[in-house]
Design a protein around this motif. Structure first.
Motif, PDB file in Angstrom:
ATOM      1  N   ALA A 386       0.817  -1.219   0.000  1.00 26.45           N
ATOM      2  CA  ALA A 386       0.000   0.000   0.000  1.00 26.45           C
ATOM      3  C   ALA A 386       0.847   1.264   0.000  1.00 26.45           C
ATOM      4  O   ALA A 386       0.307   2.369   0.079  1.00 26.45           O
ATOM      5  CB  ALA A 386      -0.927   0.006   1.224  1.00 26.45           C
ATOM      6  N   TYR A 387       2.177   1.111  -0.117  1.00 28.40           N
ATOM      7  CA  TYR A 387       3.037   2.297  -0.037  1.00 28.40           C
ATOM      8  C   TYR A 387       2.942   3.102  -1.332  1.00 28.40           C
ATOM      9  O   TYR A 387       3.202   2.566  -2.418  1.00 28.40           O
ATOM     10  CB  TYR A 387       4.484   1.885   0.224  1.00 28.40           C
ATOM     11  N   PRO A 388       2.582   4.379  -1.248  1.00 30.97           N
ATOM     12  CA  PRO A 388       2.302   5.142  -2.479  1.00 30.97           C
ATOM     13  C   PRO A 388       3.497   5.903  -3.053  1.00 30.97           C
ATOM     14  O   PRO A 388       3.390   6.481  -4.131  1.00 30.97           O
ATOM     15  CB  PRO A 388       1.233   6.133  -2.007  1.00 30.97           C
ATOM     16  N   ARG A 389       4.641   5.904  -2.352  1.00 27.83           N
ATOM     17  CA  ARG A 389       5.707   6.843  -2.744  1.00 27.83           C
ATOM     18  C   ARG A 389       7.009   6.144  -3.137  1.00 27.83           C
ATOM     19  O   ARG A 389       8.069   6.766  -3.112  1.00 27.83           O
ATOM     20  CB  ARG A 389       5.976   7.819  -1.589  1.00 27.83           C
ATOM     21  N   ALA A 390       6.963   4.877  -3.507  1.00 22.70           N
ATOM     22  CA  ALA A 390       8.184   4.166  -3.900  1.00 22.70           C
ATOM     23  C   ALA A 390       7.992   3.533  -5.268  1.00 22.70           C
ATOM     24  O   ALA A 390       6.915   3.028  -5.594  1.00 22.70           O
ATOM     25  CB  ALA A 390       8.529   3.092  -2.867  1.00 22.70           C
ATOM     26  N   GLY A 391       9.059   3.530  -6.062  1.00 22.29           N
ATOM     27  CA  GLY A 391       9.024   2.823  -7.332  1.00 22.29           C
ATOM     28  C   GLY A 391       9.260   1.339  -7.113  1.00 22.29           C
ATOM     29  O   GLY A 391       9.903   0.936  -6.143  1.00 22.29           O
ATOM     30  N   CYS A 392       8.738   0.516  -8.010  1.00 19.84           N
ATOM     31  CA  CYS A 392       8.899  -0.931  -7.866  1.00 19.84           C
ATOM     32  C   CYS A 392       8.992  -1.588  -9.242  1.00 19.84           C
ATOM     33  O   CYS A 392       8.073  -1.457 -10.065  1.00 19.84           O
ATOM     34  CB  CYS A 392       7.728  -1.523  -7.077  1.00 19.84           C
ATOM     35  N   ARG A 393      10.102  -2.279  -9.485  1.00 20.56           N
ATOM     36  CA  ARG A 393      10.252  -3.121 -10.668  1.00 20.56           C
ATOM     37  C   ARG A 393      10.193  -4.574 -10.232  1.00 20.56           C
ATOM     38  O   ARG A 393      10.743  -4.949  -9.183  1.00 20.56           O
ATOM     39  CB  ARG A 393      11.592  -2.863 -11.370  1.00 20.56           C
ATOM     40  N   VAL A 394       9.548  -5.419 -11.040  1.00 15.89           N
ATOM     41  CA  VAL A 394       9.422  -6.842 -10.741  1.00 15.89           C
ATOM     42  C   VAL A 394       9.935  -7.633 -11.938  1.00 15.89           C
ATOM     43  O   VAL A 394       9.497  -7.405 -13.074  1.00 15.89           O
ATOM     44  CB  VAL A 394       7.955  -7.234 -10.451  1.00 15.89           C
ATOM     45  N   ARG A 395      10.865  -8.549 -11.677  1.00 13.15           N
ATOM     46  CA  ARG A 395      11.427  -9.359 -12.750  1.00 13.15           C
ATOM     47  C   ARG A 395      11.530 -10.815 -12.322  1.00 13.15           C
ATOM     48  O   ARG A 395      11.716 -11.107 -11.133  1.00 13.15           O
ATOM     49  CB  ARG A 395      12.816  -8.838 -13.146  1.00 13.15           C
ATOM     50  N   THR A 396      11.403 -11.714 -13.265  1.00 14.75           N
ATOM     51  CA  THR A 396      11.733 -13.107 -12.996  1.00 14.75           C
ATOM     52  C   THR A 396      13.253 -13.207 -12.905  1.00 14.75           C
ATOM     53  O   THR A 396      13.986 -12.296 -13.335  1.00 14.75           O
ATOM     54  CB  THR A 396      11.220 -14.034 -14.105  1.00 14.75           C
ATOM     55  N   ALA A 397      13.730 -14.324 -12.362  1.00 16.30           N
ATOM     56  CA  ALA A 397      15.177 -14.446 -12.177  1.00 16.30           C
ATOM     57  C   ALA A 397      15.614 -15.890 -12.310  1.00 16.30           C
ATOM     58  O   ALA A 397      14.826 -16.828 -12.122  1.00 16.30           O
ATOM     59  CB  ALA A 397      15.584 -13.903 -10.814  1.00 16.30           C
ATOM     60  N   GLU A 398      16.873 -16.055 -12.637  1.00 17.28           N
ATOM     61  CA  GLU A 398      17.507 -17.366 -12.681  1.00 17.28           C
ATOM     62  C   GLU A 398      18.714 -17.351 -11.752  1.00 17.28           C
ATOM     63  O   GLU A 398      19.302 -16.293 -11.491  1.00 17.28           O
ATOM     64  CB  GLU A 398      17.958 -17.707 -14.108  1.00 17.28           C
ATOM     65  N   THR A 399      19.085 -18.524 -11.270  1.00 22.39           N
ATOM     66  CA  THR A 399      20.222 -18.651 -10.365  1.00 22.39           C
ATOM     67  C   THR A 399      21.350 -19.378 -11.080  1.00 22.39           C
ATOM     68  O   THR A 399      21.139 -20.451 -11.675  1.00 22.39           O
ATOM     69  CB  THR A 399      19.832 -19.423  -9.093  1.00 22.39           C
ATOM     70  N   CYS A 400      22.547 -18.809 -11.049  1.00 20.18           N
ATOM     71  CA  CYS A 400      23.690 -19.407 -11.725  1.00 20.18           C
ATOM     72  C   CYS A 400      24.406 -20.382 -10.785  1.00 20.18           C
ATOM     73  O   CYS A 400      24.109 -20.447  -9.588  1.00 20.18           O
ATOM     74  CB  CYS A 400      24.650 -18.318 -12.206  1.00 20.18           C
ATOM     75  N   PRO A 401      25.361 -21.165 -11.291  1.00 19.17           N
ATOM     76  CA  PRO A 401      26.067 -22.140 -10.442  1.00 19.17           C
ATOM     77  C   PRO A 401      26.765 -21.520  -9.236  1.00 19.17           C
ATOM     78  O   PRO A 401      26.999 -22.207  -8.235  1.00 19.17           O
ATOM     79  CB  PRO A 401      27.076 -22.778 -11.411  1.00 19.17           C
ATOM     80  N   ARG A 402      27.098 -20.238  -9.297  1.00 16.41           N
ATOM     81  CA  ARG A 402      27.733 -19.580  -8.151  1.00 16.41           C
ATOM     82  C   ARG A 402      26.728 -19.174  -7.084  1.00 16.41           C
ATOM     83  O   ARG A 402      27.110 -18.656  -6.037  1.00 16.41           O
ATOM     84  CB  ARG A 402      28.501 -18.334  -8.623  1.00 16.41           C
ATOM     85  N   GLY A 403      25.446 -19.409  -7.346  1.00 12.18           N
ATOM     86  CA  GLY A 403      24.432 -19.051  -6.377  1.00 12.18           C
ATOM     87  C   GLY A 403      23.939 -17.633  -6.497  1.00 12.18           C
ATOM     88  O   GLY A 403      23.129 -17.182  -5.676  1.00 12.18           O
TER      89      GLY A 403
END
Length: 457
Positions: A386-403
């Motif tokens: 419900a926070y009205p004053r912050a930007g937000c990006r949402v992305r899917t992600a993958e994990t590499c062998p290094r974690g």
């Protein structure tokens, strides 16, 4: 209303003490000073990487694991859930590293133990530095009580009567040991073995004590651990989450399927064995720490601010007396009893959405887009939808062998100020339809069940 929410948050930038009961042997400030200055890892309470990231004012990176990516894509919406973060989307911190994002040790744990989930990465751009105020779910009892009192009309007369009888029945079943707890908080000496064994016998009829017991032991492990693993975490500015995960899973069979601390009640010898299996050097002091810390914490979360701890006894106390003197305790009991009623799935949003609205109001007023679990700042952090004053990006992600976590695809989704349905939350029912905390010894009002006769201190 906001004062109750303020009391339920810990300010990790200040040693200032919240209002508490009178008559205790130690003050909140005494314990805070001890935890920060006299334990091996206490410096991480204020100097940890998560708190530093919040107060920097820079973009905050968080990871969230989900099994519902297709539903999120289709709806374009993300909901918060209840639980230890009250009304936030549960996440773990990420740190920029070598062109990717390094998970907090809690995030590594989630990635390793939830292999069939998808990972989402959030980039939150706050409008100002975020104050390090952490929400402590153990201190929400007064809010639970007020919510119940204001929404009793949602219950049938029979449901309301049963709820009250069940709560008072549990108090009377455990009253002898609860009075021992208050005496210890006032300074009375307690034998370690007798105390821990009585605590363990009481939890099945007074499940909230299982939560307090677990959090006290988690605090002990995280702040005192000297293992190489813990030192590596500390070098990254993190408390070691694997310690309390091992504690919970070692103490309760099936905890990985349904994380239910009402079932956490190791007796003295089992406690020593559990801690020895996690870190041998901490075993000798574990029971002593529980005897010292748990009574004080119990008194602070159970009693009303300003209540004289010498002026209350749990034996014989009725509903009205508890509502005045121990609203925190009564509220926690009512909250947990309601969770195991047959109609809780239908009543869930009626009661929990009301608390969510208040939490969001408090966080918005205090500039908190990313609330965190303040029992300890161990990396459990969420997103305020419900926070009205912050930007937000949402992305899917993958994990590499290094974690390391690598963002892949940006999603067109929005955070919605609404709680998710119960079946999608951590308080969901299991495969048999039972809710978290359902497997308990039944208590009828005023009766002491077999097996609790020995809960004297």
């Amino acid at each position: 209303m906001r004062s109750q929410w303020a009391d339920a948050h810990t300010d990790y930038a200040s040693l200032g003490a919240r209002p508490g009961p009178r008559g205790l042997a130690d003050s909140e400030a005494d314990w805070r000073g001890h935890l920060e200055n006299e334990t091996r890892n206490g410096w991480l309470l204020r100097g940890n990487a998560m708190v530093n990231a919040l107060t920097s004012g820079r973009p905050i990176h968080l990871m969230h694991t989900t099994v519902a990516l297709d539903a999120i894509r289709a709806s374009g919406q993300l909901y918060a859930s209840s639980g230890c973060l009250v009304a936030a989307l549960y996440c773990a911190p990420l740190t920029e590293h070598d062109g990717a994002l390094r998970p907090h040790n809690l995030g590594f744990y989630l990635l390793q133990t939830k292999p069939h989930t998808c990972t989402l990465v959030f980039e939150i751009t706050p409008d100002a530095p975020v104050p390090p105020l952490g929400i402590d779910y153990l201190r929400l009892g007064g809010i639970h009580l007020r919510t119940y009192l204001s929404r009793r009309s949602f219950l049938t007369a029979a449901e309301d009567d049963q709820l009250r009888r069940a709560a008072i029945g549990r108090v009377q079943a455990a009253a002898r040991f609860l009075d021992v707890l208050l005496a210890a908080a006032r300074g009375a000496a307690a034998d370690e073995r007798t105390f821990v064994d009585a605590l363990a016998r009481t939890v099945p009829v007074f499940p909230f004590l299982g939560y307090v017991y677990f959090e006290v032991l988690s605090e002990y492990l995280l702040l005192h651990s000297a293992s190489t693993e813990t030192q590596r975490c500390a070098e990254a500015g993190e408390l070691n989450n694997r310690l309390y995960k091992r504690l919970a899973h070692g103490a309760v069979e099936g905890m990985d399927q349904l994380f239910d601390l009402s079932r956490f009640h190791p007796r003295h010898d089992e406690l020593v064995r559990l801690v020895a299996g996690i870190e041998p050097g901490l075993a000798p002091g574990a029971a002593r720490y529980v005897c010292r810390r748990l009574p004080h914490l119990f008194a602070c979360i159970a009693l009303a601010p300003g209540q004289d701890a010498h002026a209350i006894a749990f034996q014989g106390a009725d509903f009205e007396a508890l509502a005045q003197a121990a609203p925190g305790l009564l509220g926690q009991l009512l909250f947990r009893e309601m969770r195991i009623t047959d109609r809780y799935p239908q009543l869930y949003l009626a009661f929990e959405q009301a608390k969510a609205m208040e939490a969001w109001d408090f966080w918005n007023a205090h500039g908190i887009p990313t609330p965190f679990n303040g029992t300890l700042p161990k990396g459990e952090i969420g997103i305020n939808p419900a926070y009205p004053r912050a930007g937000c990006r949402v992305r899917t992600a993958e994990t590499c062998p290094r974690g390391l976590v690598h963002p892949v695809e940006e999603l067109d989704v929005s955070l919605v100020p609404r709680l998710a349905e119960l079946r999608m939350t951590a308080m969901r029912r299991d495969g048999t339809g039972k809710a978290v905390g359902h497997d308990r010894v039944p208590v009828s009002s005023g009766q002491r069940p077999a097996g609790v006769q020995g809960t004297r201190g």
